[in-house]
Design a protein around this motif. Structure first.
Motif, PDB file in Angstrom:
ATOM      1  N   ALA A  80       0.835  -1.199   0.000  1.00  0.00           N
ATOM      2  CA  ALA A  80       0.000   0.000   0.000  1.00  0.00           C
ATOM      3  C   ALA A  80       0.867   1.245   0.000  1.00  0.00           C
ATOM      4  O   ALA A  80       0.484   2.278  -0.549  1.00  0.00           O
ATOM      5  N   ALA A  81       2.048   1.173   0.601  1.00  0.00           N
ATOM      6  CA  ALA A  81       2.935   2.335   0.621  1.00  0.00           C
ATOM      7  C   ALA A  81       3.371   2.704  -0.791  1.00  0.00           C
ATOM      8  O   ALA A  81       3.519   3.877  -1.111  1.00  0.00           O
ATOM      9  N   VAL A  82       3.593   1.708  -1.641  1.00  0.00           N
ATOM     10  CA  VAL A  82       3.956   1.991  -3.027  1.00  0.00           C
ATOM     11  C   VAL A  82       2.781   2.655  -3.725  1.00  0.00           C
ATOM     12  O   VAL A  82       2.940   3.619  -4.457  1.00  0.00           O
ATOM     13  N   GLU A  83       1.568   2.141  -3.474  1.00  0.00           N
ATOM     14  CA  GLU A  83       0.388   2.715  -4.100  1.00  0.00           C
ATOM     15  C   GLU A  83       0.150   4.146  -3.638  1.00  0.00           C
ATOM     16  O   GLU A  83      -0.394   4.960  -4.367  1.00  0.00           O
ATOM     17  N   ALA A  84       0.537   4.450  -2.381  1.00  0.00           N
ATOM     18  CA  ALA A  84       0.278   5.763  -1.812  1.00  0.00           C
ATOM     19  C   ALA A  84       1.296   6.809  -2.270  1.00  0.00           C
ATOM     20  O   ALA A  84       1.185   7.964  -1.891  1.00  0.00           O
ATOM     21  N   LEU A  85       2.290   6.417  -3.042  1.00  0.00           N
ATOM     22  CA  LEU A  85       3.261   7.377  -3.553  1.00  0.00           C
ATOM     23  C   LEU A  85       2.555   8.454  -4.358  1.00  0.00           C
ATOM     24  O   LEU A  85       1.502   8.215  -4.940  1.00  0.00           O
ATOM     25  N   ALA A  86       3.171   9.602  -4.413  1.00  0.00           N
ATOM     26  CA  ALA A  86       2.649  10.641  -5.291  1.00  0.00           C
ATOM     27  C   ALA A  86       2.503  10.049  -6.686  1.00  0.00           C
ATOM     28  O   ALA A  86       3.356   9.278  -7.137  1.00  0.00           O
ATOM     29  N   ALA A  87       1.421  10.377  -7.340  1.00  0.00           N
ATOM     30  CA  ALA A  87       1.109   9.790  -8.645  1.00  0.00           C
ATOM     31  C   ALA A  87       2.228   9.991  -9.653  1.00  0.00           C
ATOM     32  O   ALA A  87       2.370   9.209 -10.584  1.00  0.00           O
ATOM     33  N   ASP A  88       3.039  11.007  -9.460  1.00  0.00           N
ATOM     34  CA  ASP A  88       4.100  11.286 -10.425  1.00  0.00           C
ATOM     35  C   ASP A  88       5.496  11.070  -9.838  1.00  0.00           C
ATOM     36  O   ASP A  88       6.473  11.590 -10.371  1.00  0.00           O
TER      37      ASP A  88
END
Length: 186
Positions: free
Chosen positions: A8-16
């Motif tokens: 989930a931490a990877v998914e929560a990264l800034a979209a860019d």
């Protein structure tokens, strides 16, 4: 291999996040030339190489064979059917066919360059979203892991990382230059 810790931490990264990383790295001395050599000489997908670097340098995640295959499989058709043809057309307009090169085709070439860049961003967005789902192993983040991941993308055996006596020496040298640029920017 297992999925990334805290997917989930990877998914929560800034979209860019990956895009910003790529822009920052690509602007460093020697990086553009190394990337273009890896693309033109070795037929490698620069976005996939940058993804491997980002996963290793910024995320501390080792891709390995399964991770590389998953990432490459997710973007191969887009790269082959959209990005590469746009690049080929843009490059072709640089010196022909007639009426190119002229002012009108120069403007068209610049438009194609913008569309090509947007297509590359779509590919990078796809890869960043994929980061939470591909098989990876946690490892110490940094230029060494980035280089290992990029060598995996290039299909270079790990044990041959420093050997310069075979036909892939230039590939290893360009990957080493990219890794060194990451270290210089840290």
């Amino acid at each position: 291999m297992s999925g990334p810790p805290g997917g989930a931490a990877v998914e929560a990264l800034a979209a860019d996040a990956f895009w910003r990383f790529s822009l920052g790295v690509y602007g460093r001395p020697g990086v553009a030339a190394a990337c273009l050599a890896l693309q033109d000489r070795d037929g490698l997908d620069v976005n996939l190489l940058l993804f491997a670097a980002w996963m290793g340098h910024e995320r501390g995640l080792r891709l390995g064979v399964a991770g590389v295959q998953a990432a490459a499989g997710a973007v191969a058709a887009w790269q082959a059917e959209v990005v590469a043809p746009l690049r080929a057309l843009r490059r072709r307009l640089k010196d022909g066919p007639p009426p190119a090169p002229d002012a009108a085709t120069g403007v068209m070439r610049e438009h194609l360059k913008a569309v090509e860049l947007e297509a590359e961003r779509v590919e990078q967005d796809t890869l960043q979203r994929l980061a939470a789902t591909i098989p990876v192993e946690p490892a110490p983040a940094g230029p060494a892991l980035a280089a290992e991941n990029m060598r995996a993308v290039a299909g270079l055996p790990e044990g041959m990382a420093r050997s310069g006596t075979d036909a892939r020496a230039a590939t290893r040298e360009d990957i080493a230059a990219l890794a060194a640029a990451l270290g210089a920017g840290a």
